[in-house]
Design a protein around this motif. Structure first.
Motif, short mmCIF file in Angstrom:
data_model
loop_
_atom_site.label_atom_id
_atom_site.label_comp_id
_atom_site.label_asym_id
_atom_site.label_seq_id
_atom_site.Cartn_x
_atom_site.Cartn_y
_atom_site.Cartn_z
N SER A 78 -6.54 -1.74 -31.77
CA SER A 78 -7.57 -0.70 -31.67
C SER A 78 -6.89 0.58 -31.18
N GLY A 79 -7.51 1.70 -31.44
CA GLY A 79 -6.92 2.97 -31.04
C GLY A 79 -6.89 3.18 -29.54
N VAL A 80 -7.83 2.56 -28.83
CA VAL A 80 -7.96 2.71 -27.38
C VAL A 80 -8.24 1.33 -26.80
N ALA A 81 -7.69 1.02 -25.63
CA ALA A 81 -7.84 -0.31 -25.05
C ALA A 81 -9.30 -0.69 -24.80
N SER A 82 -10.18 0.29 -24.60
CA SER A 82 -11.59 -0.02 -24.31
C SER A 82 -12.41 -0.22 -25.59
N ASN A 83 -11.80 -0.10 -26.76
CA ASN A 83 -12.47 -0.32 -28.05
C ASN A 83 -11.97 -1.62 -28.68
N GLY A 84 -12.60 -2.00 -29.76
CA GLY A 84 -12.13 -3.14 -30.53
C GLY A 84 -12.43 -4.47 -29.87
N LEU A 85 -11.48 -5.40 -29.98
CA LEU A 85 -11.68 -6.77 -29.50
C LEU A 85 -10.79 -7.07 -28.30
N ASP A 86 -11.26 -7.97 -27.47
CA ASP A 86 -10.45 -8.55 -26.41
C ASP A 86 -10.28 -10.02 -26.77
N ILE A 87 -9.10 -10.38 -27.28
CA ILE A 87 -8.83 -11.77 -27.65
C ILE A 87 -8.50 -12.52 -26.36
N THR A 88 -9.29 -13.55 -26.06
CA THR A 88 -9.10 -14.28 -24.80
C THR A 88 -8.47 -15.65 -25.00
N ALA A 121 1.22 -35.11 -35.84
CA ALA A 121 1.03 -36.29 -36.70
C ALA A 121 0.13 -35.89 -37.86
N ALA A 122 0.12 -36.72 -38.89
CA ALA A 122 -0.79 -36.49 -40.01
C ALA A 122 -2.22 -36.50 -39.47
N GLY A 123 -3.04 -35.58 -39.96
CA GLY A 123 -4.43 -35.55 -39.49
C GLY A 123 -5.09 -34.20 -39.66
N ASP A 124 -6.30 -34.10 -39.11
CA ASP A 124 -7.11 -32.88 -39.19
C ASP A 124 -6.95 -32.07 -37.91
N TYR A 125 -6.80 -30.76 -38.07
CA TYR A 125 -6.59 -29.84 -36.95
C TYR A 125 -7.43 -28.59 -37.18
N TYR A 126 -7.57 -27.79 -36.12
CA TYR A 126 -8.15 -26.46 -36.28
C TYR A 126 -7.54 -25.49 -35.28
N LEU A 127 -7.39 -24.26 -35.74
CA LEU A 127 -6.98 -23.15 -34.88
C LEU A 127 -8.26 -22.49 -34.38
N GLN A 128 -8.31 -22.16 -33.10
CA GLN A 128 -9.50 -21.53 -32.53
C GLN A 128 -9.12 -20.18 -31.93
N VAL A 129 -9.88 -19.16 -32.32
CA VAL A 129 -9.70 -17.80 -31.81
C VAL A 129 -10.96 -17.46 -31.03
N SER A 130 -10.80 -17.04 -29.77
CA SER A 130 -11.97 -16.66 -28.97
C SER A 130 -11.76 -15.27 -28.37
N GLY A 131 -12.88 -14.60 -28.13
CA GLY A 131 -12.80 -13.27 -27.55
C GLY A 131 -14.15 -12.61 -27.46
N SER A 132 -14.11 -11.32 -27.22
CA SER A 132 -15.34 -10.53 -27.10
C SER A 132 -15.12 -9.14 -27.69
N VAL A 133 -16.23 -8.51 -28.04
CA VAL A 133 -16.20 -7.16 -28.58
C VAL A 133 -16.31 -6.19 -27.41
N MET A 134 -15.40 -5.23 -27.36
CA MET A 134 -15.30 -4.34 -26.20
C MET A 134 -16.23 -3.12 -26.25
N SER A 135 -16.64 -2.70 -27.44
CA SER A 135 -17.42 -1.47 -27.54
C SER A 135 -18.36 -1.56 -28.74
N GLN A 136 -19.03 -0.47 -29.02
CA GLN A 136 -19.91 -0.43 -30.20
C GLN A 136 -19.13 -0.22 -31.49
N SER A 137 -17.83 0.04 -31.39
CA SER A 137 -16.98 0.21 -32.58
C SER A 137 -16.71 -1.15 -33.23
N ALA A 138 -16.40 -1.11 -34.51
CA ALA A 138 -16.01 -2.34 -35.21
C ALA A 138 -14.64 -2.80 -34.70
N GLY A 139 -14.38 -4.09 -34.84
CA GLY A 139 -13.09 -4.64 -34.44
C GLY A 139 -12.70 -5.77 -35.37
#
Length: 176
Positions: A78-88, A121-139
């Protein structure tokens, strides 16, 4: 009438006091299957404006057919730390729970995470991404994952045996 007015006033006051503590909305995307092309996939998500304070937990599924290693990278800019996403969080899971947590490399204007698994091992997996939106701007965030097969121990033994036979044949050829 005064009892009714008192109850109304109490309800209005209770609502006003709880407003600052309203829960954030969950704007998670539906679970998505990763399409691994030559062992690699690219994925991500866009969150439109007017989502300030809302949270997300996105999941990306994949399957390994044999032993494998996973490496993945995730970024959000994001252009500014207070905008966009906070990936946690950025982590790898299977049906038994957490397999490997990602490492946060930077946060602020650029949120960066990396993840490298041990042998899966062989099997089913998933990647999980969590976070929050920091402002009214898109992220948005974007990521890549690579799943690399690990040779089976018996394949490695066959390879070493074959190399040994070649060395023996070369040695005999040099003597004769």
């Amino acid at each position: 009438m005064t009892l009714r007015r008192s109850l109304t006033a109490i309800c209005v006051l209770a609502g006003a006091l709880s407003a600052p503590y309203a829960l954030a909305a969950d704007i998670s995307n539906p679970v998505q299957a990763l399409t691994l092309v030559d062992g690699s996939a690219f994925f991500g998500a866009l969150f439109t404006g007017n989502n300030s304070g809302n949270t997300f937990v996105d999941r990306y599924t994949f399957t390994t057919s044999g032993l494998a290693n996973l490496s993945a990278d995730l970024s959000s800019h994001s252009g500014v730390a207070s905008n966009g996403l906070d990936i946690t969080g950025f982590a790898l899971y299977n049906s038994g729970g957490l397999v490997q947590a990602g490492n946060q490399l930077s946060t602020g204007v650029l949120d960066q995470w990396s993840l490298a698994s041990g042998t899966l091992a062989a099997g089913d997996y998933y990647l999980q991404v969590s976070g929050s939106v920091m402002s009214q701007s898109a992220g948005k965030y974007y990521a890549s994952a690579t799943v690399t097969p690990v040779p089976e121990p018996e394949n490695a033994a066959m390879l070493l045996g074959g190399l040994g036979l070649l060395a023996l044949a070369k040695r005999r050829q040099s003597r004769g």
